[in-house]
Design a protein around this motif. Structure first.
Motif, PDB file in Angstrom:
ATOM      1  N   ARG A   6      50.757  55.732  57.931  1.00  0.00           N
ATOM      2  CA  ARG A   6      51.768  54.997  58.694  1.00  0.00           C
ATOM      3  C   ARG A   6      53.029  54.843  57.843  1.00  0.00           C
ATOM      4  O   ARG A   6      52.962  54.809  56.628  1.00  0.00           O
ATOM      5  CB  ARG A   6      51.246  53.617  59.050  1.00  0.00           C
ATOM      6  CG  ARG A   6      50.069  53.684  59.985  1.00  0.00           C
ATOM      7  CD  ARG A   6      49.709  52.279  60.407  1.00  0.00           C
ATOM      8  NE  ARG A   6      48.613  52.295  61.330  1.00  0.00           N
ATOM      9  CZ  ARG A   6      48.751  52.125  62.630  1.00  0.00           C
ATOM     10  NH1 ARG A   6      49.922  51.927  63.143  1.00  0.00           N
ATOM     11  NH2 ARG A   6      47.692  52.138  63.403  1.00  0.00           N
ATOM     12  N   GLY A   7      54.182  54.735  58.475  1.00  0.00           N
ATOM     13  CA  GLY A   7      55.440  54.486  57.776  1.00  0.00           C
ATOM     14  C   GLY A   7      56.243  55.736  57.454  1.00  0.00           C
ATOM     15  O   GLY A   7      57.388  55.636  57.012  1.00  0.00           O
ATOM     16  N   TYR A   8      55.662  56.901  57.634  1.00  0.00           N
ATOM     17  CA  TYR A   8      56.422  58.123  57.339  1.00  0.00           C
ATOM     18  C   TYR A   8      57.580  58.315  58.307  1.00  0.00           C
ATOM     19  O   TYR A   8      58.639  58.792  57.922  1.00  0.00           O
ATOM     20  CB  TYR A   8      55.511  59.349  57.363  1.00  0.00           C
ATOM     21  CG  TYR A   8      54.668  59.467  56.113  1.00  0.00           C
ATOM     22  CD1 TYR A   8      55.270  59.714  54.895  1.00  0.00           C
ATOM     23  CD2 TYR A   8      53.296  59.323  56.163  1.00  0.00           C
ATOM     24  CE1 TYR A   8      54.517  59.806  53.738  1.00  0.00           C
ATOM     25  CE2 TYR A   8      52.527  59.423  55.018  1.00  0.00           C
ATOM     26  CZ  TYR A   8      53.147  59.657  53.812  1.00  0.00           C
ATOM     27  OH  TYR A   8      52.406  59.743  52.675  1.00  0.00           O
ATOM     28  N   MET A   9      57.394  57.947  59.524  1.00  0.00           N
ATOM     29  CA  MET A   9      58.453  58.102  60.520  1.00  0.00           C
ATOM     30  C   MET A   9      59.645  57.210  60.172  1.00  0.00           C
ATOM     31  O   MET A   9      60.802  57.627  60.273  1.00  0.00           O
ATOM     32  CB  MET A   9      57.919  57.768  61.909  1.00  0.00           C
ATOM     33  CG  MET A   9      58.819  58.181  63.001  1.00  0.00           C
ATOM     34  SD  MET A   9      57.846  58.155  64.509  1.00  0.00           S
ATOM     35  CE  MET A   9      58.958  58.904  65.581  1.00  0.00           C
ATOM     36  N   LEU A  11      60.445  56.150  57.117  1.00  0.00           N
ATOM     37  CA  LEU A  11      61.033  56.734  55.910  1.00  0.00           C
ATOM     38  C   LEU A  11      61.900  57.945  56.253  1.00  0.00           C
ATOM     39  O   LEU A  11      63.003  58.109  55.727  1.00  0.00           O
ATOM     40  CB  LEU A  11      59.917  57.135  54.929  1.00  0.00           C
ATOM     41  CG  LEU A  11      60.366  57.668  53.575  1.00  0.00           C
ATOM     42  CD1 LEU A  11      61.196  56.623  52.840  1.00  0.00           C
ATOM     43  CD2 LEU A  11      59.168  58.082  52.757  1.00  0.00           C
ATOM     44  N   GLU A  12      61.428  58.805  57.152  1.00  0.00           N
ATOM     45  CA  GLU A  12      62.211  59.963  57.578  1.00  0.00           C
ATOM     46  C   GLU A  12      63.494  59.527  58.274  1.00  0.00           C
ATOM     47  O   GLU A  12      64.563  60.115  58.079  1.00  0.00           O
ATOM     48  CB  GLU A  12      61.380  60.846  58.498  1.00  0.00           C
ATOM     49  CG  GLU A  12      60.282  61.598  57.789  1.00  0.00           C
ATOM     50  CD  GLU A  12      59.390  62.355  58.768  1.00  0.00           C
ATOM     51  OE1 GLU A  12      59.534  62.167  59.998  1.00  0.00           O
ATOM     52  OE2 GLU A  12      58.548  63.129  58.286  1.00  0.00           O
ATOM     53  N   ALA A  13      63.435  58.491  59.077  1.00  0.00           N
ATOM     54  CA  ALA A  13      64.625  57.983  59.769  1.00  0.00           C
ATOM     55  C   ALA A  13      65.635  57.430  58.767  1.00  0.00           C
ATOM     56  O   ALA A  13      66.853  57.645  58.899  1.00  0.00           O
ATOM     57  CB  ALA A  13      64.231  56.917  60.781  1.00  0.00           C
ATOM     58  N   LEU A  14      65.168  56.723  57.752  1.00  0.00           N
ATOM     59  CA  LEU A  14      66.072  56.180  56.729  1.00  0.00           C
ATOM     60  C   LEU A  14      66.730  57.288  55.912  1.00  0.00           C
ATOM     61  O   LEU A  14      67.923  57.223  55.594  1.00  0.00           O
ATOM     62  CB  LEU A  14      65.322  55.216  55.817  1.00  0.00           C
ATOM     63  CG  LEU A  14      64.946  53.870  56.430  1.00  0.00           C
ATOM     64  CD1 LEU A  14      64.094  53.063  55.467  1.00  0.00           C
ATOM     65  CD2 LEU A  14      66.197  53.093  56.816  1.00  0.00           C
TER      66      LEU A  14
END
Length: 147
Positions: A6-9, A11-14
């Motif tokens: 979880r949280g990769y999406m 991080l990619e957006a940031l």
């Protein structure tokens, strides 16, 4: 079986937002430099036009005989002046003050004059100066048919 990460999406957006911000900043900086360069080029072109205008008017006056005495004036040698601007002409254009000065020096062998016009201006980046020089030979229209 492993859990999905979880949280990769997020991080990619940031990261994508950071790349976009850097690109926008670079684009704004490029536009700023471009506008500044354009204003400097416009001021330099006007200064050159302003100097050329005076150079042409001096050439016209010489052609009409205003600054020609028929022979080399007594006491005038190298470094002497036939005429010069007593004070600089000034004009304000687009927030910059342009000052124009000129001088006319004799060259007596053959009869010719050296014209020099310079324009200085002050803007937000500092003081700038251009100089235009020209040589004007005097030609007697009555004698031009003899050649």
């Amino acid at each position: 079986m492993s859990k999905p990460a979880r949280g990769y999406m997020l991080l990619e957006a940031l990261i994508a937002l950071l790349v976009l911000a850097v690109g926008l900043f670079a684009g704004l900086r490029l536009a700023s430099v471009s506008i500044s360069s354009s204003a400097e080029a416009k001021a330099r072109a006007f200064a050159q036009y302003y100097a050329q205008d005076k150079l042409e008017s001096l050439r016209t006056l010489i052609a009409r005989g205003e600054y020609h005495s028929g022979s080399c004036p007594a006491g005038l040698g190298a470094g002497s002046l036939l005429a010069s601007s007593s004070s600089a002409d000034t004009i304000t254009m687009q927030g910059a003050v342009f000052s124009r000065s000129w001088q006319l020096a004799p060259y007596c062998d053959p009869q010719r004059q050296a014209l020099k016009v310079w324009v200085t201006w002050q803007d937000k980046t500092g003081t700038h100066r251009i100089e235009l020089e020209s040589m004007q030979a005097w030609s007697d229209p009555a004698r031009s048919r003899e050649r």
